[in-house]
Structures are given as structure tokens and as C-alpha cells.
Write an enzyme that holds these catalytic residues in place. Structure first.
Site, mmCIF file in Angstrom:
data_model
loop_
_atom_site.group_PDB
_atom_site.id
_atom_site.type_symbol
_atom_site.label_atom_id
_atom_site.label_comp_id
_atom_site.label_asym_id
_atom_site.label_seq_id
_atom_site.Cartn_x
_atom_site.Cartn_y
_atom_site.Cartn_z
ATOM 1 N N LEU A 1 0.871 -1.171 0.000
ATOM 2 C CA LEU A 1 0.000 0.000 0.000
ATOM 3 C C LEU A 1 0.910 1.224 0.000
ATOM 4 O O LEU A 1 1.886 1.284 0.745
ATOM 5 C CB LEU A 1 -0.892 0.033 1.243
ATOM 6 C CG LEU A 1 -2.018 -0.986 1.324
ATOM 7 C CD1 LEU A 1 -2.680 -0.918 2.697
ATOM 8 C CD2 LEU A 1 -3.043 -0.745 0.237
ATOM 9 N N ASP A 2 0.604 2.182 -0.823
ATOM 10 C CA ASP A 2 1.344 3.431 -0.895
ATOM 11 C C ASP A 2 1.363 4.092 0.483
ATOM 12 O O ASP A 2 0.391 3.954 1.239
ATOM 13 C CB ASP A 2 0.642 4.338 -1.916
ATOM 14 C CG ASP A 2 1.432 5.587 -2.191
ATOM 15 O OD1 ASP A 2 1.228 6.571 -1.450
ATOM 16 O OD2 ASP A 2 2.235 5.578 -3.121
ATOM 17 N N PRO A 3 2.431 4.799 0.845
ATOM 18 C CA PRO A 3 2.444 5.480 2.140
ATOM 19 C C PRO A 3 1.272 6.449 2.343
ATOM 20 O O PRO A 3 0.850 6.659 3.476
ATOM 21 C CB PRO A 3 3.778 6.241 2.126
ATOM 22 C CG PRO A 3 4.654 5.413 1.253
ATOM 23 C CD PRO A 3 3.735 4.888 0.173
ATOM 24 N N LEU A 4 0.723 7.004 1.266
ATOM 25 C CA LEU A 4 -0.433 7.893 1.400
ATOM 26 C C LEU A 4 -1.735 7.131 1.628
ATOM 27 O O LEU A 4 -2.733 7.716 2.035
ATOM 28 C CB LEU A 4 -0.577 8.769 0.154
ATOM 29 C CG LEU A 4 0.513 9.815 -0.045
ATOM 30 C CD1 LEU A 4 0.309 10.535 -1.375
ATOM 31 C CD2 LEU A 4 0.531 10.803 1.099
ATOM 32 N N ALA A 5 -1.720 5.819 1.359
ATOM 33 C CA ALA A 5 -2.936 5.007 1.474
ATOM 34 C C ALA A 5 -3.095 4.435 2.877
ATOM 35 O O ALA A 5 -2.121 4.160 3.576
ATOM 36 C CB ALA A 5 -2.899 3.867 0.467
#
Length: 76
Positions: free
Chosen positions: A39-43
Site C-alpha cells: 500500500l502506498d504510504p499515502l494510502a
């Protein structure tokens, strides 16, 4: 420590999947652990983490159908 099983971690925003994995691995004192996708760090969202013998299942979970819900605000 020999920890076995799967943890469904609700990954917070701001952490990479690997940072979350390493934190949980330290918390449980697990020798062997891996996550089943990134998962992307922003997600934010559910990140399955496999421990010990359960890491053998990770390839099946990586290939599983996944869905994502995105909320975005455009033009800002």
C-alpha cells in the site's frame, strides 16, 4: 520467537508497507514475517501480514483478487 499466523493490520497513512511490517515484526518479536502486497504510504487500509509458517500462504494472497476504494478531490 516463533510466531505463526496472519494479522490483518489497518495500515495508517504515512507508513510504507515495509515500515509497517518491520514495526509489527518487532512488536511481536517474530523471526519471519512478510506482507502480501504493498500500500502506498499515502494510502490507508488492510495489510495482511503473515508470520512464520503462514508466510507460505503469502503467494496465494498476493495473487488474490483485491479491490480498492479511492476518495479524491480534484482541482485543489
Amino acid at each position: 520467537m516463533n510466531v505463526h499466523g496472519i494479522l490483518l493490520l489497518d495500515k495508517p497513512q504515512g507508513l510504507s508497507s515495509n515500515q509497517a511490517l518491520q514495526a509489527v515484526k518487532r512488536l511481536f518479536g517474530a523471526r519471519k514475517a512478510g506482507h502480501t502486497g504493498s500500500l502506498d504510504p499515502l494510502a490507508t487500509g488492510m495489510l495482511p501480514i503473515c508470520f512464520g509458517a503462514s508466510t507460505r500462504l503469502s503467494s496465494y494472497l498476493l495473487d488474490a483478487t483485491k479491490s480498492y476504494l479511492v476518495t479524491a478531490e480534484l482541482g485543489r
